[in-house]
Design a protein around this motif. Sequence first.
Motif, PDB file in Angstrom:
ATOM      1  N   LYS A  84      -6.909  -4.764  -3.151  1.00  0.00           N
ATOM      2  CA  LYS A  84      -6.730  -5.702  -2.097  1.00  0.00           C
ATOM      3  C   LYS A  84      -7.226  -7.037  -2.480  1.00  0.00           C
ATOM      4  O   LYS A  84      -6.660  -8.070  -1.923  1.00  0.00           O
TER       5      LYS A  84
ATOM      6  N   LYS B 295       0.997  -1.124   0.045  1.00  0.00           N
ATOM      7  CA  LYS B 295       0.209   0.073   0.063  1.00  0.00           C
ATOM      8  C   LYS B 295       0.847   1.208   0.044  1.00  0.00           C
ATOM      9  O   LYS B 295       0.434   2.090  -0.447  1.00  0.00           O
TER      10      LYS B 295
ATOM     11  N   LEU C  16      -8.793   0.870  -3.881  1.00  0.00           N
ATOM     12  CA  LEU C  16      -7.852   0.106  -2.950  1.00  0.00           C
ATOM     13  C   LEU C  16      -8.475  -1.001  -2.586  1.00  0.00           C
ATOM     14  O   LEU C  16      -7.803  -2.159  -2.683  1.00  0.00           O
TER      15      LEU C  16
END
Length: 173
Positions: A136, A114, A132
């Motif tokens: 993931k 990240k 995001l």
Amino acid sequence: FGLSIREKSIVCIGFMGAGKTTVGQLLAQRLYRNFVDIDVEIEKEFAMPISQIFRLYGEPTFRAKEKDLIVKYSQQPLNVISVGGGAFLQKEIQDICMTNCIVLFLDISWESWKERVQLLADNRPLLKDRSLEDIKTLFLERQSIYSLNHSAFIVDDFKAQEAADYLAGALKL
Ligand code: S3P
């Protein structure tokens, strides 16, 4: 009539941005081997960046070329090969690499990844326009594939040089 362990090519796998190219280049230097970046070879063949290959020809065309090139380089001795993060989704690629090569998994944690996400260029179509959270999910799916298909791994916060030394030592090279 397979290659001996010292002759086998080394294949670096891991998620986008895990450091496959950096570690691969160092390993190649350290071991006096030829370095091959499959993404770069694909770009050469199409004479355009990956993002454009995806746009103009679509992902399946990209994946077919990726497979052809990995089949070619993985069977040669003494290469260090960096393959794209999606390559191991193809069972045939997994099998040919696991049979002919030493597969090195660069195992990075989601937390470290990240922090690097901003550094990744927009030449990565699979990251573009994704949240995001979605990335993931993709990350975790991919990690489980890499976890099941490798012959050596190095974990988070590895230094590329240490990784190269570790592998060289392990192979007694
Ligand atoms: C991909 C990873 C990229 C590149 C292409 C698809 C993927 O390589 O092959 O954008 O499916 O994970 P890197 O892992 O070197 O970024």
